[in-house]
Enzyme design. Structure first.
Site, PDB file in Angstrom:
ATOM      1  N   CYS A 234       9.516   5.743  -0.982  1.00 40.31           N
ATOM      2  CA  CYS A 234       8.684   4.724  -0.329  1.00 40.31           C
ATOM      3  C   CYS A 234       7.245   5.170  -0.157  1.00 40.31           C
ATOM      4  CB  CYS A 234       9.289   4.324   1.019  1.00 40.31           C
ATOM      5  SG  CYS A 234       9.268   5.646   2.272  1.00 40.31           S
TER       6      CYS A 234
ATOM      7  N   HIS B 232       9.307   5.899   7.081  1.00 38.73           N
ATOM      8  CA  HIS B 232       9.286   4.875   6.039  1.00 38.73           C
ATOM      9  C   HIS B 232       7.942   4.162   6.027  1.00 38.73           C
ATOM     10  CE1 HIS B 232      10.836   2.038   3.159  1.00 38.73           C
ATOM     11  NE2 HIS B 232      10.558   1.010   3.942  1.00 38.73           N
TER      12      HIS B 232
ATOM     13  N   ASP C  90       7.984  -4.960   1.258  1.00 40.95           N
ATOM     14  CA  ASP C  90       8.563  -3.627   1.081  1.00 40.95           C
ATOM     15  C   ASP C  90       9.215  -3.581  -0.294  1.00 40.95           C
ATOM     16  OD1 ASP C  90       9.848  -1.191   1.228  1.00 40.95           O
ATOM     17  OD2 ASP C  90      10.678  -1.517   3.229  1.00 40.95           O
TER      18      ASP C  90
END
Length: 290
Positions: A68, A107, A122
């Site tokens: 991520c 994250h 995302d």
């Protein structure tokens, strides 16, 4: 760094120059179907670099994926380059074994504002927790997507992302009780606040997750890539595919245990990944489920 090279990498041919929800959705969907979530550098004896230049080189030029902190960083750059009002946010991932969210921000996700309306974007959460569309930043609203029904709820300034998934049919009966299957219909994913972040805010946690013996990233080699109707996953030597809603509100899940010598070809043919150094596949305690 060239935005056209990024568009070529994700296979996106601009349908319009509008900075609208349709364009944002198209870019997100092209990215999740072209760029895998993966942490294979860690298991090839290399580091996961966070600078934008290194990330662009790895993902766009070398046609790899990333985690991520890389994949959403690249998406942030691309969206900002074409004019979207985009902000980095930080999230705490839910840890099922501990029944709580991570103590630290681990994250990276994005907030995008279009005509005064705010969305969460995302492109880098493994397997069926991955969003296929931007989520309206609205508390308490069911937001159905192909992978599942997603929900956002807000409590005292903290937002929580959760999902309600379908029932699953597992074609390989030897995997019917696999730890890679999510046993709960309702799943907590991560929490976040709307405090703006920069990539520098994630440097220390990136280092920790690459060296700590207790880190999920050092314990398990992961790869996840979406298709138009499902998601491929590789966890250690276990290859999985989930086809969403293949019939009667049921997801089909298929598993296969690979021999080590088969992994290189699977990475090329399924995930589009060509490794330059030898991968040592590993699967420790299961954290992510298909």
């Amino acid at each position: 760094m060239d935005i056209e090279a990024y568009f070529e990498r994700i296979g996106y041919q601009k349908s319009s120059n509008k900075l609208d929800l349709q364009t944002l959705t198209e870019i997100l969907q092209h990215q999740i179907r072209a760029i895998p979530f993966e942490n294979l550098n860690i298991h090839c004896g290399k580091t996961m670099e966070l600078s934008l230049e290194d990330t662009f080189h790895q993902i766009v030029r070398k046609k790899r994926g990333g985690w991520c902190l890389q994949v959403n960083h690249l998406l942030y750059w691309a969206l900002a380059m074409i004019g979207f009002e985009t902000t980095m946010l930080g999230g705490c991932v839910y840890v099922p074994s501990a029944c709580k969210y991570s103590n630290t921000m681990i994250h990276l996700l994005l907030q995008v504002t279009i005509s005064g309306k705010t969305y969460i974007v995302d492109s880098a959460f493994p397997f069926s927790c991955q969003l296929w569309e931007p989520l309206e930043l609205t508390s308490g609203k069911d937001q159905p997507q192909v992978p599942a029904i997603f929900h956002l709820r807000e409590e005292n300034g903290t937002w929580y992302l959760e999902q309600t998934k379908r029932q699953e049919y597992v074609s390989n009966q030897e995997f019917i009780d696999s730890n890679f299957l999510e046993k709960n219909t309702h799943r907590k994913i991560y929490s976040f606040t709307l405090e703006p972040r920069t990539i520098e805010d994630f440097w220390s946690i990136s280092t920790y997750y690459q060296v700590s013996r207790t880190s999920v990233m050092t314990n398990t080699s992961l790869c996840s890539l979406h298709t138009k109707d499902g998601v491929h996953g590789l966890m250690g030597t276990i290859l999985a595919y989930k086809k969403f809603n293949y019939k009667d509100n049921i997801d089909l899940v298929e598993f296969k245990t690979l021999k080590e010598e088969e992994i290189e070809e699977v990475l090329k043919s399924v995930f589009g990944i060509h490794l330059e150094t030898k991968l040592v596949p590993k699967c420790g305690n299961v954290f992510f489920t298909i």
